[in-house]
Design an enzyme around this catalytic site. Structure first.
Site, PDB file in Angstrom:
ATOM      1  N   THR A  23       0.826  -1.216   0.000  1.00 37.03           N
ATOM      2  CA  THR A  23       0.000   0.000   0.000  1.00 37.03           C
ATOM      3  C   THR A  23       0.853   1.256   0.000  1.00 37.03           C
ATOM      4  O   THR A  23       0.483   2.265  -0.603  1.00 37.03           O
ATOM      5  CB  THR A  23      -0.929  -0.001   1.224  1.00 37.03           C
ATOM      6  OG1 THR A  23      -1.818  -1.102   1.132  1.00 37.03           O
ATOM      7  CG2 THR A  23      -1.739   1.285   1.310  1.00 37.03           C
ATOM      8  N   THR A 103       1.282  -4.222   4.311  1.00 34.95           N
ATOM      9  CA  THR A 103       0.942  -4.447   5.720  1.00 34.95           C
ATOM     10  C   THR A 103       0.335  -5.821   5.992  1.00 34.95           C
ATOM     11  O   THR A 103       0.293  -6.250   7.135  1.00 34.95           O
ATOM     12  CB  THR A 103      -0.036  -3.366   6.223  1.00 34.95           C
ATOM     13  OG1 THR A 103      -1.226  -3.395   5.420  1.00 34.95           O
ATOM     14  CG2 THR A 103       0.592  -1.990   6.158  1.00 34.95           C
ATOM     15  N   ASP A 104      -0.139  -6.520   4.950  1.00 37.24           N
ATOM     16  CA  ASP A 104      -0.833  -7.790   5.187  1.00 37.24           C
ATOM     17  C   ASP A 104       0.028  -8.795   5.940  1.00 37.24           C
ATOM     18  O   ASP A 104      -0.453  -9.482   6.838  1.00 37.24           O
ATOM     19  CB  ASP A 104      -1.298  -8.402   3.863  1.00 37.24           C
ATOM     20  CG  ASP A 104      -2.555  -7.756   3.333  1.00 37.24           C
ATOM     21  OD1 ASP A 104      -3.046  -6.799   3.961  1.00 37.24           O
ATOM     22  OD2 ASP A 104      -3.053  -8.207   2.278  1.00 37.24           O
TER      23      ASP A 104
END
Length: 339
Positions: A23, A103-104
Site C-alpha cells: 500500500t 501491511t498484510d
C-alpha cells in the site's frame, strides 16, 4: 578573550531503503480512496522523491527487490529478502536498513528477519494503511519515521522493528489488527517506544532472544520446511486436518478455540499426525494470552507442543525456523519458550 568552539557535525547515517511494494507504493483513482486502490504501483525511488526531508537525516540509497502486495510473500521471498539484508549489513558503509512492505504480512516478514539476521544494526520494516494518493496518507510520515529510527544509535541491538502510526514495535510482538484503520498495528505488551517530533524514544526492550542471540542465521538457511495452519471453528470435522496432513507439511499450527482447546472430533487426526512424524502445535485463535501445556489437552501424552503467547501465523514462522535444525519435540517446545 573568548575562543570559538566548533563542534564537528555528526556524519549522517548511511541507510539502504529496500522497496517490496504494498500500500505504501499504491495509488488510488481519487484522493478519497483510502481502502480501494491499485497496490504496488510506485517504485521505491518514486516514493523517496516525494520525501525530500529524509535527505536531511540520512544518506539514502535505494533498491527495488520486489514489487507486489505482501500477501504474495512466500518462503522463497523471505529467504531472498533476508539474504540480501544480511549481505548489506556486513558492509562498513551501511548503518541501517529500511524495508517498505505491504501491511498484510509485514509482521511475519519482520519476525523472520528478527530471528535470522546476525547484526546489531537497525532493521526497520514499514508500510502504510493508506496509499500516498489518499487524503491523510500515513505512508510519508511512517517512512520518514522508519528512516529516523534506522539512522538512530538508540535503535541498535533491538532486533528488527516495525514502525507505524508514531510507534516503534518489536517484530516479535506486533500484529496487524484492523483492515483499514491507521492504528492497525498493536503489540500485546505495548510498543517499545514512540517517535516524537522526529526523535525516537524507547521505553522498554525486547525480552526474548533475537538476532545475534538467535540460533538461526539467514546465511546458513537455503530452504525452510512447510508448516501449515488449521483454524478451528464450531462444528468442525477432521477432513480438513487430514487434507493438511497429506499436503507434505512437517508441522501444523492448530489455531484452536480458547486456551488451545481441541474438539473431540479433531483429536484423533492430530494424534495421527504425530504417528506420521508431523509435529502438532496448539495455539489460539483469540489473538492474545498464553496457551498452557497439559491444560486443555494432555500434550505430554500426545507429544504435542504449545505456542506460549505467539499468534498462529507467527508461531508458523518460528516453527519453520526451528525445524531447520531440530526435530526433537522437547527442544522445539523450548524454542517457543525462549523466542
Amino acid at each position: 578573550m573568548t575562543r570559538d568552539i566548533v563542534m564537528a557535525a555528526r556524519p549522517k547515517a548511511r541507510i539502504v531503503l529496500i522497496g517490496t511494494g504494498g500500500t505504501i507504493a499504491g495509488h488510488g483513482a481519487s484522493s478519497i480512496n483510502t481502502s480501494a486502490y491499485d497496490c504496488s504501483v510506485l517504485r521505491i525511488d518514486d516514493i523517496l522523491a516525494d520525501l525530500p526531508v529524509a535527505a536531511s537525516i540520512a544518506d539514502i540509497r535505494t533498491e527495488q527487490l520486489f514489487q507486489f502486495g505482501s500477501e504474495n510473500f512466500g518462503n522463497a521471498q523471505l529467504l531472498q529478502l533476508g539474504k540480501r539484508i544480511s549481505s548489506l549489513l556486513k558492509r562498513d558503509n551501511v548503518d541501517g536498513i529500511v524495508v517498505t512492505h505491504g501491511t498484510d504480512t509485514i509482521d511475519e516478514t519482520a519476525y523472520f528477519l528478527h530471528l535470522t539476521l546476525k547484526s546489531t544494526k537497525p532493521v526497520v520494516v514499514v508500510g502504510a494503511m493508506r496509499p500516498p494518493s489518499a487524503l491523510s496518507s500515513d505512508g510519508p510520515l511512517n517512512l520518514y519515521h522508519a528512516i529516523v529510527v534506522a539512522a538512530s544509535q538508540v535503535a541498535h541491538s533491538k532486533g528488527t522493528l516495525v514502525v507505524a502510526n508514531d510507534e516503534i514495535h518489536t517484530a516479535r510482538d506486533v500484529v496487524k489488527t484492523n483492515t483499514f484503520k491507521q492504528d492497525a498495528f498493536r503489540s500485546p505488551y505495548g510498543p517499545l517506544g514512540f517517535i516524537v517530533e522526529g526523535k525516537p524514544i524507547f521505553y522498554r526492550l525486547p525480552a526474548r532472544r533475537h538476532t545475534t542471540e538467535s540460533e538461526w542465521s539467514i546465511d546458513e538457511i537455503d530452504e525452510v520446511p512447510e508448516v501449515g495452519i488449521i483454524y478451528a471453528h464450531g462444528g468442525m470435522n477432521d477432513a480438513m486436518v487430514r487434507a493438511m496432513l497429506d499436503s507434505g507439511v512437517k508441522a501444523v499450527i492448530y489455531a484452536a478455540t480458547g486456551n488451545g482447546n481441541v474438539a473431540t472430533s479433531i483429536v484423533d487426526s492430530l494424534v495421527d499426525a504425530r504417528l506420521r512424524g508431523i509435529h502438532v502445535v496448539r495455539g489460539s485463535r483469540t489473538g492474545g494470552g498464553v496457551v498452557i501445556r497439559n491444560a486443555a489437552q494432555p500434550d505430554d501424552r500426545y507429544d504435542w507442543l504449545v505456542t506460549d503467547d505467539q499468534v498462529p501465523h507467527k508461531a508458523r514462522i518460528l516453527m519453520m525456523l526451528a525445524l531447520t535444525g531440530e526435530n526433537c519435540a522437547r527442544k522445539l517446545q523450548n524454542a517457543f519458550l525462549n523466542y
